[in-house]
Write an enzyme that holds these catalytic residues in place. Structure first.
Site, PDB file in Angstrom:
ATOM      1  N   VAL A  16      11.683  79.723   5.136  1.00  0.00           N
ATOM      2  CA  VAL A  16      11.938  80.562   3.964  1.00  0.00           C
ATOM      3  C   VAL A  16      12.292  79.701   2.749  1.00  0.00           C
ATOM      4  O   VAL A  16      11.754  79.895   1.659  1.00  0.00           O
ATOM      5  CB  VAL A  16      13.062  81.585   4.269  1.00  0.00           C
ATOM      6  CG1 VAL A  16      13.438  82.363   3.024  1.00  0.00           C
ATOM      7  CG2 VAL A  16      12.621  82.531   5.381  1.00  0.00           C
ATOM      8  N   LYS A  40      14.987  65.568   7.602  1.00  0.00           N
ATOM      9  CA  LYS A  40      14.083  66.558   7.014  1.00  0.00           C
ATOM     10  C   LYS A  40      13.863  66.249   5.527  1.00  0.00           C
ATOM     11  O   LYS A  40      12.737  66.283   5.015  1.00  0.00           O
ATOM     12  CB  LYS A  40      14.726  67.941   7.169  1.00  0.00           C
ATOM     13  CG  LYS A  40      13.747  69.069   7.354  1.00  0.00           C
ATOM     14  CD  LYS A  40      14.482  70.389   7.302  1.00  0.00           C
ATOM     15  CE  LYS A  40      14.458  71.111   8.625  1.00  0.00           C
ATOM     16  NZ  LYS A  40      15.077  72.452   8.535  1.00  0.00           N
ATOM     17  N   ALA A 252      -1.644  97.404  19.619  1.00  0.00           N
ATOM     18  CA  ALA A 252      -0.890  97.382  20.876  1.00  0.00           C
ATOM     19  C   ALA A 252      -1.029  95.996  21.502  1.00  0.00           C
ATOM     20  O   ALA A 252      -2.024  95.306  21.297  1.00  0.00           O
ATOM     21  CB  ALA A 252      -1.424  98.449  21.819  1.00  0.00           C
ATOM     22  N   GLY A 253      -0.028  95.588  22.258  1.00  0.00           N
ATOM     23  CA  GLY A 253      -0.094  94.259  22.867  1.00  0.00           C
ATOM     24  C   GLY A 253       1.066  94.040  23.805  1.00  0.00           C
ATOM     25  O   GLY A 253       1.643  95.005  24.337  1.00  0.00           O
ATOM     26  N   CYS A 260      12.108  86.658  13.319  1.00  0.00           N
ATOM     27  CA  CYS A 260      12.749  87.740  12.557  1.00  0.00           C
ATOM     28  C   CYS A 260      12.990  89.004  13.363  1.00  0.00           C
ATOM     29  O   CYS A 260      14.117  89.455  13.495  1.00  0.00           O
ATOM     30  CB  CYS A 260      11.890  88.097  11.349  1.00  0.00           C
ATOM     31  SG  CYS A 260      11.993  86.894  10.045  1.00  0.00           S
TER      32      CYS A 260
END
Ligand code: UDX
Length: 429
Positions: A16, A40, A252-253, A260
């Site tokens: 983000v 980082k 569907a799955g 999140c």
């Protein structure tokens, strides 16, 4: 915008924070991204992007002149007009959001004399803004503004979602702060929803909950389709044309995962519970999703019998295609269940890693994954899997059994290729 660009500090260099920083730089602002992890920041300074997000490398490279990276708070805040908080808010054992990283940012904020607006991008419980306001006031920082400016970006399309959003939400205590945060998005063509801070916080949680509810709803319809001989793909198409319903998020799955939905559903459930309300629909949404991840095991048992000693190939590890993210990925739950059943588990994914999945062998190609397999599960709908010549790779398997957890492949073509093919909500023939 160039000269007219504002100065923005972004705290947090995760998905983000980096997307927010890069996009604000693209809009012409000068951005400093601050993170506590020195490696980082070093990598970002060298031009290496620590995450996989399509388009982000280009955006960071193109806006190098307007972007800098630091671990130093004072350097980040120096001259900043906006302080974006984009740190992680992981779930605690109780399912509440862990706000310690948010509080660290607020408490580390130096005593600035000039007007700064703190903008909350991290997903936080409703009421957090109010608490931050009190904390700032208690520190004598009444002149520091606060707005809630939640993100609605999905991984894999985050840059596009930021630059071409369906809407921008700005919740403020003071209208002038809201005006300033809204103006920061100049150049983006989207409706701006202006509201109070608590409502903005709730918009984020409610948007995610609405999307998750659609997924668990269609998954339950799929399960009833299986029991009654209907085909959920046709059903989703048939209801999706209804403008009141719409087509999106009706695939569907084997359930939703990611950084999140699982976390935010728990956080909203806890928020409601702590406020004295039992959020029944959300509880059902979460439970349906847990069960959905496990249903594939039942399907495999029906098709091959006991799983003990069977070799099962998992095609895809990421929680969805076009990301290397495996947080809360259904593949991990599936792998754990398969191992517990005594199966040998082999996994393929073009970019995500099976790190942390002890006992799972990761291979580099779909062909290797299918070599000698008793069954395969299509877990993530990677486009590569649509290109596979199933009739030839099927010959490598000990038995041609495939459960398509994403309804990606054509059932007739798979059966013509000699497969015993099952999917989600498409009555097996
Ligand atoms: C989501 C929200 O879309 C985004 O607005 C929010 O800011 C963060 O959470 P993301 O987790 O990146 O984004 O992925 P998304 O594309 O929404 O998919 C989430 C999960 O739902 C995936 O596991 C996906 O496979 C699953 N899904 C999605 C379905 O099972 N069916 C669908 O119809 C849509």
């Amino acid at each position: 915008m160039g000269e007219s660009g504002r100065r923005v500090a972004v705290f947090g260099a995760g998905y983000v924070g980096l997307v927010t920083g890069a996009c604000f730089a693209e809009l012409g602002h000068r951005v400093v991204v601050r993170d506590v992890v020195a490696e980082k920041i070093d990598a970002l300074r060298r031009g290496d992007v620590p995450i996989y997000e399509p388009g982000l490398d280009d955006l960071l490279a193109r806006n190098r002149d307007r972007l800098s990276f630091t671990i130093d708070v004072d350097e980040a805040i120096d001259g900043a007009e906006f302080v974006y908080v984009a740190v992680g808010t992981p779930p605690t054992y109780s399912g509440d959001a862990d706000l310690s990283a948010v509080w660290t940012v607020i408490d580390e904020l130096p005593r600035v004399d000039h007007r700064v607006v703190v903008c909350m991008k991290s997903t936080v419980p409703v009421g957090t803004g109010e608490k931050v306001r009190h904390r700032l006031d208690a520190r004598g920082l009444e002149h520091v503004g606060y707005v809630s400016n939640p993100e609605f970006t999905a991984e894999g399309t985050a840059v596009r979602d930021f630059m071409e959003p369906d809407r921008i939400v700005v919740g403020a205590f003071e209208a002038a702060d809201g005006d300033a945060a809204a103006a920061l998005h100049g150049g983006i063509d989207a409706p701006v929803v202006r509201c109070d801070v608590a409502s903005a916080e709730m918009i984020k949680l409610a948007a995610n909950a609405a999307l998750m509810t659609r997924i668990s709803f269609i998954n339950e319809i799929a399960n009833v389709c299986e029991a009654t001989g209907a085909d959920v793909v046709r059903v989703a198409e048939g209801i999706g044309w209804d403008r009141r319903i719409g087509k999106n998020f009706l695939r569907a799955g084997i359930g939703f995962g990611g950084s999140c939905f699982p976390k935010d559903s728990l956080a909203l459930k806890q928020l409601a519970a702590s406020s004295g309300y039992h959020f029944q629909v959300l509880n059902a949404v979460i439970e349906v999703n847990e069960l959905q991840k496990r249903r594939v095991i039942g399907k495999l048992k029906q098709l091959v019998g006991s799983l003990r000693g069977r070799r099962v190939a998992l095609l895809g590890l990421a929680f969805k295609p076009n990301t290397d993210d495996t947080r809360e990925a259904p593949a991990f739950v599936l792998a754990g269940r398969l191992l517990a059943e005594g199966a040998d588990v082999v996994a393929w994914d073009p970019i995500a890693s099976a790190d942390g999945l002890h006992g799972v062998v990761q291979v580099a190609t779909v062909e290797e994954a299918l070599d000698g397999a008793d069954a395969a599960v299509l877990v993530t709908e990677w486009p590569q899997l649509a290109e596979v010549d199933w009739s030839s790779v099927g010959a490598r398997m000990r038995s041609r059994v495939l459960v398509d957890g994403r309804n990606m492949l054509d059932p007739e073509a798979m059966r013509a290729a000699g497969f015993t093919y099952d999917a989600i909500g498409r009555a097996a023939r």
